[in-house]
Design a protein around this motif. Structure first.
Motif, PDB file in Angstrom:
ATOM      1  N   MET A 129       0.816  -1.162  -0.009  1.00  0.00           N
ATOM      2  CA  MET A 129       0.147  -0.027   0.072  1.00  0.00           C
ATOM      3  C   MET A 129       0.780   1.265   0.019  1.00  0.00           C
ATOM      4  SD  MET A 129      -3.347  -0.869   0.188  1.00  0.00           S
ATOM      5  CE  MET A 129      -4.205   0.533   1.042  1.00  0.00           C
ATOM      6  N   GLY A 130       2.031   1.045   0.301  1.00  0.00           N
ATOM      7  CA  GLY A 130       3.069   2.247   0.329  1.00  0.00           C
ATOM      8  C   GLY A 130       2.735   3.055   1.614  1.00  0.00           C
ATOM      9  N   LEU A 131       2.659   2.323   2.768  1.00  0.00           N
ATOM     10  CA  LEU A 131       2.290   2.768   3.841  1.00  0.00           C
ATOM     11  C   LEU A 131       3.711   2.551   5.054  1.00  0.00           C
ATOM     12  CD1 LEU A 131      -1.454   1.637   4.659  1.00  0.00           C
ATOM     13  CD2 LEU A 131      -0.443   3.953   3.841  1.00  0.00           C
ATOM     14  N   ILE A 132       4.843   2.074   4.504  1.00  0.00           N
ATOM     15  CA  ILE A 132       5.849   2.064   5.056  1.00  0.00           C
ATOM     16  C   ILE A 132       6.750   3.383   4.935  1.00  0.00           C
ATOM     17  CG2 ILE A 132       8.033   0.686   5.412  1.00  0.00           C
ATOM     18  CD1 ILE A 132       5.735  -1.044   5.882  1.00  0.00           C
ATOM     19  N   ASP A 133       6.907   3.982   6.129  1.00  0.00           N
ATOM     20  CA  ASP A 133       7.697   5.197   6.228  1.00  0.00           C
ATOM     21  C   ASP A 133       9.154   4.927   6.503  1.00  0.00           C
ATOM     22  OD1 ASP A 133       5.731   6.905   5.523  1.00  0.00           O
ATOM     23  OD2 ASP A 133       4.983   6.776   7.713  1.00  0.00           O
TER      24      ASP A 133
ATOM     25  N   VAL B  44      -4.186   3.213  -4.846  1.00  0.00           N
ATOM     26  CA  VAL B  44      -4.268   3.025  -3.440  1.00  0.00           C
ATOM     27  C   VAL B  44      -5.702   3.808  -3.046  1.00  0.00           C
ATOM     28  CG1 VAL B  44      -3.444   3.481  -1.091  1.00  0.00           C
ATOM     29  CG2 VAL B  44      -1.857   2.482  -2.654  1.00  0.00           C
TER      30      VAL B  44
ATOM     31  N   ARG C 278      -4.260   7.751   4.663  1.00  0.00           N
ATOM     32  CA  ARG C 278      -3.469   7.519   3.636  1.00  0.00           C
ATOM     33  C   ARG C 278      -3.836   6.160   3.088  1.00  0.00           C
ATOM     34  NH1 ARG C 278       2.227   6.513   6.352  1.00  0.00           N
ATOM     35  NH2 ARG C 278       3.009   6.672   4.359  1.00  0.00           N
ATOM     36  N   ALA C 279      -4.407   5.124   3.661  1.00  0.00           N
ATOM     37  CA  ALA C 279      -4.896   3.983   2.661  1.00  0.00           C
ATOM     38  C   ALA C 279      -5.988   4.420   1.678  1.00  0.00           C
ATOM     39  CB  ALA C 279      -5.111   2.948   3.615  1.00  0.00           C
TER      40      ALA C 279
END
Lengths: 318, 336
Positions: free
Chosen positions: A51-55, A84, B238-239
């Motif tokens: 999801m691209g939620l890792i910072d 997303v 964000r999701a």
């Protein structure tokens, strides 16, 4: 072509061992895949990476992280945000904290509709109401203006699901969607998710530790241990004849399977931490079938006729 | 919501009496009395002194004086100044807009800059930018107002000549007081350039007065923002594929504002306290300067009732903030 195709995914935070370590996984259109494993095995992190939620300082690397023909790792932020929340949506574990306490349910659903479908005003509101009805919230019309704190956990999770399916995703990821709920509500939420999945023909990735749920819902299972996929298989087969000792141990630990026994079967030891990874197979310190080779070398995920297992000595069909 | 307001109002009564008792006692604890101060350097004739004290009712026992004072307040009378013979209420009304104008300007300065600095520091957490902003905020917070004021005057007014040294407006202009707010009055008058001149007078005092609130708001915003950004609902936002700007401002800042709003309310007290110093430094004709002079002259009615009025104001502002808090946070609004 698979809807989701992950090859050699690693996620690491800092210089220590990766949290997800060389994971391969694929999801077909319209299928239900369950990812099971203990806490900390990397189930959620894998999906968050997608999801691209890792910072930062988290680092996501993969040979391929392809969703619906697009490599998600190559996308710029704006391009990724077109996918997303629209084609790729996620429902999280604790519904009571997953909704923003300052905004009404309607606002939070309409936001998705506006972002991805360009719906505004009355049209958005009407669609939000439909969605609330679709997720079977009683008195849906009156709930549009409710704030999250006025909802029960089960209802909040329904709202979160409504938000996730608002733009009719091709893949819905449900990260332990029932863990934080009452047992009676758990079954309802699972039923709703499966109903939606069949109805909309979307694929569903279900992250869970509940093997009973997996047996009832999923077509395929990925068993994760310490950041690696240790076994892949189809549902009835994997339950009947696990190839990996870890899967077998998980199945044995289901209380129903210990009926009659005086003690519940357990797997001694704990998941290796980030700093004490064994040299060989990650399960070697805990495995009841461990052999010399297991301590020396790390096995790869080897396909076999019923699926795949990361073991030098896969269990035979009994 | 109504019972929420009623409960808050009920709390105001004891606070009110506390303030009257405190100001009454404090001003009488200062050595000297109004008559002595009025007579100045001249030797005080004991008989005249006693007469004057009796005329002012200051010879009665203290508890008697206090009850007289409360009785007077109950009839809505704030008394008159011992010096000017003007009613305290009228003097307050004349000077109050100047203080409000200054305080609002300071709050605007502190609020805008503080929120921006806090959000930026939170987003750039751990970077040199974050450390820089927070060090400046800490410096600002630790800066004594009178020294900071003089420093700015030395630099901008005396050194660079950018701003005037003191007052609200240049003596060249004759501005009829309509609202009491110089910025508005100058706009209403036909004097060309008066508005700009008033603005130039306002800038330095507003910066000086706003510095501490600015630092407090910046630090509070940063920590509130950091906390909020860790929340699950930010991940949800964000999701959903929302833009980072929308995630930060719509989903983050809205929730971070709740604690910041409380601080805003508390800062009004600090502002009025700071106004006393700031107004003295910049010869700003407001409540602060008025009170300082009244204390010097042992002008009991002005000190007691001036402080009482300010206390009521602070109470009122905090009350309003409590209500706003309820509006900003639905969980509080719906509490039974």
């Amino acid at each position: 072509m698979s809807l989701l195709n992950i090859r050699n995914l690693s996620v690491r935070f800092g210089p220590a061992m990766p949290v997800v370590d060389g994971l391969d996984l694929s999801v077909e259109q319209g299928e239900v895949l369950a990812i099971v494993g203990e806490s900390g095995s990397g189930k959620s992190v894998t999906m968050m990476a997608l999801m691209g939620l890792i910072d930062a300082p988290g680092i996501v690397q993969a040979d391929c992280l392809q969703f619906d023909g697009t490599d998600m790792l190559r996308l710029k932020g704006r391009q990724r945000r077109h996918i997303v929340g629209k084609d790729l949506a996620m429902v999280f574990q604790d519904p009571m904290t997953a909704l923003n306490p300052s905004y009404t349910v309607g606002f939070q659903i309409e936001e998705v509709l506006q972002q991805h479908l360009g719906l505004k005003g009355k049209a958005a509101r009407a669609r939000a109401l439909e969605l609330l009805e679709r997720v079977e919230i009683p008195g849906a019309a009156s709930r549009l203006d409710a704030y999250p704190h006025q909802l029960s956990g089960g209802m909040s999770q329904r709202v979160a699901i409504a938000m996730a399916i608002a733009a009719e995703p091709k893949l819905l990821i449900a990260d332990e969607p029932t863990t934080a709920l009452d047992v009676t509500i758990q079954a309802q939420i699972m039923e709703l998710l499966l109903d939606l999945q069949r109805d909309q023909g979307m694929a569903l990735v279900l992250i869970t530790h509940d093997l009973a749920v997996v047996a009832e819902t999923a077509q395929r299972v990925c068993v994760m241990y310490a950041g690696q996929a240790v076994e892949l298989g189809h549902v009835p087969a994997l339950f009947d004849a696990p190839s990996h000792p870890y899967t077998e141990a998980l199945l044995k630990a289901i209380p129903e399977h210990s009926a009659g026994a005086s003690r519940l079967a357990t797997l001694p030891g704990i998941v290796p931490g980030r700093y004490d990874r064994p040299l060989g197979c990650l399960l070697s310190p805990r495995c009841p079938y461990v052999q010399e080779r297991c301590h020396q070398q790390r096995p790869a995920l080897e396909p076999h006729d019923r699926g795949a297992a990361r073991c030098f000595f896969p269990l035979e069909v009994a | 919501m109504l019972s929420f307001i009623a409960r808050r109002l009920g709390l105001l009564i004891p606070t009110f009496f506390g303030v009257t008792l405190l100001t009454f006692a404090l001003i009488r604890l200062i050595p000297g009395d109004p008559v002595e101060v009025m007579m100045g350097e001249r030797r005080v004739d004991p008989e005249m002194h006693a007469q004057a004290m009796e005329r002012l009712g200051l010879n009665k026992p203290l508890y008697q004086q206090y009850f007289d004072y409360i009785g007077q307040l109950a009839s809505g009378n704030l008394g008159e100044s011992l010096r000017s013979r003007e009613s305290v209420w009228n003097e307050f009304l004349t000077l109050f807009p100047a203080t409000v104008e200054l305080a609002l300007a300071a709050l605007l300065f502190a609020g805008t800059l503080g929120l921006i600095a806090g959000v930026v520091a939170a987003l750039k957490r751990g970077t040199p930018l974050d450390h820089g902003v927070m060090s400046i905020a800490l410096t600002g917070y630790s800066m004594p107002i009178f020294w900071w004021g003089l420093l700015l005057i030395m630099f901008f007014s005396v050194g660079l000549g950018w701003t005037p040294v003191s007052g609200r407006i240049d003596l060249l202009y004759d501005i009829p007081p309509v609202t009491g707010f110089m910025l508005i009055d100058t706009l209403l008058s036909d004097e060309p350039g008066a508005f700009v001149d008033a603005l130039r007078h306002l800038i330095l005092p507003a910066i000086v007065l706003g510095t501490i609130p600015l630092a407090v708001i910046a630090r509070m915003t940063r920590s509130a923002m950091l906390e909020v950004l860790r929340e699950d609902y930010i991940r949800t936002a964000r999701a959903k594929g929302l833009s980072p700007t929308r995630v930060v401002f719509v989903h983050g800042l809205r929730n971070a504002l709740i604690p910041v709003l409380t601080v805003f309310g508390l800062q009004v007290g600090t502002l009025l306290a700071g106004a006393v110093l700031t107004e003295t430094i910049f010869s700003w004709p407001g409540i602060g300067k008025w009170l300082i002079e009244a204390i010097g002259a042992r002008d009991y009615p002005v000190v007691q009732n001036g402080i009482l009025l300010i206390a009521c104001l602070v109470i009122l502002v905090n009350f309003t903030v409590d209500i706003l808090y309820g509006l900003a946070n639905p969980r509080i609004r719906h509490q039974k």
